[in-house]
Design a protein around this motif. Structure first.
Motif, PDB file in Angstrom:
ATOM      1  N   ALA A  60      67.360  29.765 -31.239  1.00 22.24           N
ATOM      2  CA  ALA A  60      67.164  29.671 -32.691  1.00 22.24           C
ATOM      3  C   ALA A  60      68.300  28.901 -33.352  1.00 22.24           C
ATOM      4  O   ALA A  60      68.122  28.320 -34.411  1.00 22.24           O
ATOM      5  N   LYS A  61      69.472  28.869 -32.728  1.00 25.37           N
ATOM      6  CA  LYS A  61      70.619  28.157 -33.307  1.00 25.37           C
ATOM      7  C   LYS A  61      70.437  26.649 -33.219  1.00 25.37           C
ATOM      8  O   LYS A  61      71.088  25.902 -33.950  1.00 25.37           O
ATOM      9  N   ASP A  62      69.541  26.166 -32.351  1.00 24.45           N
ATOM     10  CA  ASP A  62      69.336  24.732 -32.162  1.00 24.45           C
ATOM     11  C   ASP A  62      68.129  24.191 -32.910  1.00 24.45           C
ATOM     12  O   ASP A  62      67.713  23.057 -32.674  1.00 24.45           O
ATOM     13  N   VAL A  63      67.545  24.979 -33.813  1.00 23.38           N
ATOM     14  CA  VAL A  63      66.400  24.511 -34.595  1.00 23.38           C
ATOM     15  C   VAL A  63      66.887  23.450 -35.581  1.00 23.38           C
ATOM     16  O   VAL A  63      68.042  23.454 -36.018  1.00 23.38           O
ATOM     17  N   VAL A  64      66.004  22.512 -35.936  1.00 27.58           N
ATOM     18  CA  VAL A  64      66.376  21.368 -36.753  1.00 27.58           C
ATOM     19  C   VAL A  64      65.786  21.505 -38.153  1.00 27.58           C
ATOM     20  O   VAL A  64      64.641  21.933 -38.305  1.00 27.58           O
ATOM     21  N   LEU A  65      66.567  21.145 -39.156  1.00 26.99           N
ATOM     22  CA  LEU A  65      66.072  21.015 -40.518  1.00 26.99           C
ATOM     23  C   LEU A  65      65.992  19.529 -40.837  1.00 26.99           C
ATOM     24  O   LEU A  65      66.969  18.804 -40.652  1.00 26.99           O
ATOM     25  N   GLY A  91      72.733  25.166 -44.158  1.00 27.44           N
ATOM     26  CA  GLY A  91      73.678  24.757 -43.128  1.00 27.44           C
ATOM     27  C   GLY A  91      74.667  25.858 -42.805  1.00 27.44           C
ATOM     28  O   GLY A  91      74.953  26.140 -41.640  1.00 27.44           O
ATOM     29  N   ASP A  92      75.206  26.520 -43.856  1.00 28.45           N
ATOM     30  CA  ASP A  92      76.127  27.638 -43.653  1.00 28.45           C
ATOM     31  C   ASP A  92      75.406  28.834 -43.028  1.00 28.45           C
ATOM     32  O   ASP A  92      75.937  29.513 -42.152  1.00 28.45           O
ATOM     33  N   LEU A  93      74.188  29.086 -43.493  1.00 32.92           N
ATOM     34  CA  LEU A  93      73.401  30.199 -42.968  1.00 32.92           C
ATOM     35  C   LEU A  93      73.067  29.977 -41.494  1.00 32.92           C
ATOM     36  O   LEU A  93      73.084  30.914 -40.691  1.00 32.92           O
ATOM     37  N   LYS A  94      72.798  28.724 -41.135  1.00 38.23           N
ATOM     38  CA  LYS A  94      72.478  28.379 -39.754  1.00 38.23           C
ATOM     39  C   LYS A  94      73.671  28.632 -38.832  1.00 38.23           C
ATOM     40  O   LYS A  94      73.511  29.061 -37.699  1.00 38.23           O
ATOM     41  N   GLN A  95      74.868  28.393 -39.332  1.00 34.07           N
ATOM     42  CA  GLN A  95      76.065  28.633 -38.522  1.00 34.07           C
ATOM     43  C   GLN A  95      76.369  30.124 -38.400  1.00 34.07           C
ATOM     44  O   GLN A  95      76.764  30.593 -37.339  1.00 34.07           O
ATOM     45  N   ARG A  96      76.214  30.870 -39.493  1.00 36.26           N
ATOM     46  CA  ARG A  96      76.556  32.290 -39.483  1.00 36.26           C
ATOM     47  C   ARG A  96      75.498  33.154 -38.817  1.00 36.26           C
ATOM     48  O   ARG A  96      75.803  33.987 -37.969  1.00 36.26           O
ATOM     49  N   LYS A  97      74.232  33.002 -39.249  1.00 34.53           N
ATOM     50  CA  LYS A  97      73.152  33.857 -38.757  1.00 34.53           C
ATOM     51  C   LYS A  97      71.896  33.017 -38.505  1.00 34.53           C
ATOM     52  O   LYS A  97      70.963  33.041 -39.303  1.00 34.53           O
ATOM     53  N   PRO A  98      71.855  32.248 -37.408  1.00 40.02           N
ATOM     54  CA  PRO A  98      70.672  31.403 -37.168  1.00 40.02           C
ATOM     55  C   PRO A  98      69.389  32.206 -36.951  1.00 40.02           C
ATOM     56  O   PRO A  98      68.311  31.766 -37.349  1.00 40.02           O
ATOM     57  N   SER A  99      69.487  33.384 -36.372  1.00 37.77           N
ATOM     58  CA  SER A  99      68.276  34.172 -36.151  1.00 37.77           C
ATOM     59  C   SER A  99      67.712  34.689 -37.474  1.00 37.77           C
ATOM     60  O   SER A  99      66.500  34.756 -37.658  1.00 37.77           O
ATOM     61  N   PHE A 100      68.581  35.030 -38.441  1.00 32.58           N
ATOM     62  CA  PHE A 100      68.126  35.499 -39.751  1.00 32.58           C
ATOM     63  C   PHE A 100      67.364  34.397 -40.482  1.00 32.58           C
ATOM     64  O   PHE A 100      66.338  34.651 -41.111  1.00 32.58           O
ATOM     65  N   MET A 101      67.858  33.166 -40.387  1.00 40.44           N
ATOM     66  CA  MET A 101      67.202  32.042 -41.051  1.00 40.44           C
ATOM     67  C   MET A 101      65.779  31.875 -40.517  1.00 40.44           C
ATOM     68  O   MET A 101      64.834  31.694 -41.287  1.00 40.44           O
ATOM     69  N   VAL A 106      59.694  32.933 -41.068  1.00 37.16           N
ATOM     70  CA  VAL A 106      58.440  33.474 -40.529  1.00 37.16           C
ATOM     71  C   VAL A 106      57.922  34.614 -41.405  1.00 37.16           C
ATOM     72  O   VAL A 106      56.723  34.716 -41.660  1.00 37.16           O
ATOM     73  N   LYS A 107      58.826  35.458 -41.894  1.00 33.05           N
ATOM     74  CA  LYS A 107      58.415  36.592 -42.721  1.00 33.05           C
ATOM     75  C   LYS A 107      57.705  36.136 -43.993  1.00 33.05           C
ATOM     76  O   LYS A 107      56.763  36.780 -44.458  1.00 33.05           O
TER      77      LYS A 107
END
Length: 143
Positions: A60-65, A91-101, A106-107
């Motif tokens: 999930a950390k390697d997903v692309v925006l 970008g900050d959220l992806k670094q801190r909590k990629p699974s949450f993003m 999905v939710k």
């Protein structure tokens, strides 16, 4: 006269799928995952029954925006107190909590009720390539 088949909660056959999100756009992977969680890929889909399957998302950390979303798209939440609006970029959220993003994306694509919360419980997101669900013999999806 033929009647439409309506699935029952006890009759649903659930499978496990693994999706590798590395290098794929966030929205494209999330829509695929949401459809599997709802069960829309099955011919026995019934809107008022949880017909979906379990989904394991790895990397999930390697997903692309795409575009400038990583720096311009904002995630907002409020503490409940006056002046308590908190904002951060994706970008900050992806670094801190990629699974949450990924989970938040999905939710938002699932129904916003009890049934949607039950469907969301079948999603397992991991930042790396390892997952502890080998015993379920998940099927790898490459789309």
């Amino acid at each position: 006269m033929r009647t439409t088949y309506m699935a029952k909660a006890g009759e649903v056959d659930r499978k496990w799928y693994v999706i590798d999100a590395a290098g794929k756009p966030l929205g494209r992977v999330a829509t695929q995952v949401a459809a599997i969680l709802r069960g829309k890929h099955k011919p026995t889909f019934t809107p008022n029954v949880d017909c979906g399957d379990y989904v394991i998302v790895i990397n999930a950390k390697d997903v692309v925006l795409t575009g400038k979303k990583e720096s311009q798209k904002k995630y907002h939440h409020h503490s409940g107190y006056p002046g308590g609006l908190k904002s951060t970029t994706y970008g900050d959220l992806k670094q801190r909590k990629p699974s949450f993003m990924f989970e938040r994306t999905v939710k938002g694509m699932l129904p916003h009720n009890r049934l949607g919360r039950k469907m969301f419980g079948k999603l397992k997101v991991y930042d790396g390539a390892e997952h502890p669900h080998a015993a379920q013999q998940p099927i790898v999806l490459d789309k």
